[in-house]
Design a protein around this motif. Structure first.
Motif, short mmCIF file in Angstrom:
data_model
loop_
_atom_site.label_atom_id
_atom_site.label_comp_id
_atom_site.label_asym_id
_atom_site.label_seq_id
_atom_site.Cartn_x
_atom_site.Cartn_y
_atom_site.Cartn_z
N UNK A 167 0.90 -1.25 0.13
CA UNK A 167 0.08 0.08 -0.07
C UNK A 167 0.74 1.12 0.05
N UNK A 168 0.71 2.14 -1.04
CA UNK A 168 1.45 3.30 -1.27
C UNK A 168 1.01 4.44 -0.35
N UNK A 169 1.44 4.31 1.08
CA UNK A 169 1.12 5.33 2.15
C UNK A 169 2.38 5.82 2.88
N UNK A 170 2.56 7.10 2.83
CA UNK A 170 3.78 7.81 3.37
C UNK A 170 3.32 8.23 4.72
N UNK A 171 4.33 7.97 5.86
CA UNK A 171 4.07 8.66 6.91
C UNK A 171 4.82 9.88 7.12
N UNK A 172 4.48 10.58 8.30
CA UNK A 172 5.38 11.86 8.46
C UNK A 172 6.64 11.59 8.56
N UNK A 173 7.80 12.30 7.64
CA UNK A 173 9.03 12.17 7.66
C UNK A 173 9.65 13.29 8.08
N UNK A 174 10.47 13.32 9.14
CA UNK A 174 11.02 14.74 9.87
C UNK A 174 12.36 14.87 9.64
N UNK A 175 12.70 16.20 9.43
CA UNK A 175 14.11 16.39 9.06
C UNK A 175 14.47 17.66 10.05
N UNK A 176 15.63 18.23 9.67
CA UNK A 176 15.99 19.33 10.51
C UNK A 176 15.40 20.46 9.89
N UNK A 177 15.14 20.69 8.47
CA UNK A 177 14.79 21.74 7.86
C UNK A 177 13.30 21.81 7.49
N UNK A 178 12.70 20.27 6.94
CA UNK A 178 11.86 20.19 6.54
C UNK A 178 10.99 19.08 7.31
N UNK A 179 9.56 19.32 7.42
CA UNK A 179 8.75 17.83 8.03
C UNK A 179 7.88 17.85 6.67
N UNK A 191 14.57 17.16 1.98
CA UNK A 191 13.10 16.19 1.49
C UNK A 191 13.48 15.07 0.50
N UNK A 192 14.49 15.32 -0.45
CA UNK A 192 14.74 13.97 -1.37
C UNK A 192 15.62 13.14 -0.36
N UNK A 193 16.19 13.45 0.56
CA UNK A 193 17.01 12.55 1.49
C UNK A 193 16.01 11.71 2.14
N UNK A 194 15.08 12.22 2.87
CA UNK A 194 13.98 11.79 3.55
C UNK A 194 13.21 10.86 2.61
N UNK A 195 12.77 11.07 1.63
CA UNK A 195 12.15 10.32 0.68
C UNK A 195 12.92 9.02 0.21
N UNK A 196 13.98 9.26 -0.15
CA UNK A 196 14.94 8.38 -0.86
C UNK A 196 15.34 7.30 0.48
N UNK A 197 15.55 7.90 1.66
CA UNK A 197 15.86 6.94 2.85
C UNK A 197 14.40 5.94 3.03
N UNK A 198 13.21 6.42 3.23
CA UNK A 198 12.15 5.81 3.57
C UNK A 198 11.83 4.71 2.29
N UNK A 199 11.90 4.94 1.11
CA UNK A 199 11.99 4.27 0.06
C UNK A 199 12.87 2.92 0.13
N UNK A 200 14.04 3.03 0.26
CA UNK A 200 15.08 2.07 0.26
C UNK A 200 15.17 1.40 1.56
N UNK A 201 15.06 2.05 2.89
CA UNK A 201 15.16 1.39 4.22
C UNK A 201 13.93 0.89 4.84
N UNK A 202 12.88 1.56 4.31
CA UNK A 202 11.56 1.12 4.92
C UNK A 202 10.68 0.27 3.99
#
Length: 207
Positions: free
Chosen positions: A4-16, A120-131
């Motif tokens: 299921x393509x559902x993205x949770x909240x992804x939190x960084x230092x600059x962007x949420x 933001x790209x870092x957070x998205x890439x990390x989620x795609x590969x690691x989760x």
């Protein structure tokens, strides 16, 4: 497929990155009406179009083909843009996520060049590969959009070539197809790309 393509909240230092909701519409309307000079090849709604824009993305989310996000500045709490996961593709077995695209990305003029896009790209890439365990993440843009191509390359994506007449043109006054510059990151590259991105993000925060 068993995913299921559902993205949770992804939190960084600059962007949420917050799953897009109707409550983001007012902030996105303000963000979209800042200087629009960089939107020549990018579909960014005008103020009066934002409600319909959000509703369309929520409908695609409900259909399982899009996981839309509001990009929220951590410093101000304001929605400053949009991005999403889209086009999920399963493994040959039909189970799990093999590949996904990051796209429909735009930022308010005041948020550009601040590090928000890179994080933001870092957070998205990390989620795609690691989760999700994806093997590949696609990123693409109008082949004429030098600014977008440079931004995609700066996060470590590999340029794969130009696909001719690949998709709809979003340039004002154009009704036809555009040539699309295709980039990707694959899972075997991700550890090195992650380290490089983390180094750049840390350097930016300490500058």
């Amino acid at each position: 497929m068993g995913f299921t393509l559902e993205g949770p909240v992804l939190e960084g230092a600059l962007v949420r990155l917050e799953p897009l909701g109707r409550h983001h519409a007012a902030g996105l309307a303000e963000a979209a009406e800042e200087n629009r000079d960089t939107y020549a090849f990018t579909p960014v709604p005008r103020r009066e179009e934002v409600d319909a824009y959000v509703e369309a993305r929520l409908a695609h989310s409900a259909a399982g083909v899009l996981a839309p996000y509001a990009q929220v500045s951590v410093a101000t709490g304001r929605a400053v843009g949009h991005t999403s996961f889209l086009d999920p593709r399963p493994w040959p077995s039909g189970e799990g996520l093999c590949a996904v695209e990051i796209g429909y990305t735009w930022l308010a003029a005041s948020a550009q060049g601040t590090g928000i896009n890179r994080e933001a790209k870092y957070l998205l890439l990390r989620h795609a590969f690691e989760h999700w365990g994806a093997a590949r993440v696609d990123l693409k843009t109008d082949a004429r959009n030098a600014r977008s191509r440079a931004a995609i390359a700066s996060v470590g994506a590999t340029f794969e070539g130009v696909l001719r007449n690949w998709s709809r043109s979003w340039a004002p006054g154009e009704d036809g197809l555009r040539d699309t510059a295709m980039f990707s990151v694959v899972s075997s590259e991700w550890p090195a790309r992650r380290a490089a991105l983390e180094e750049r993000l840390a350097a930016g925060r300490s500058a």
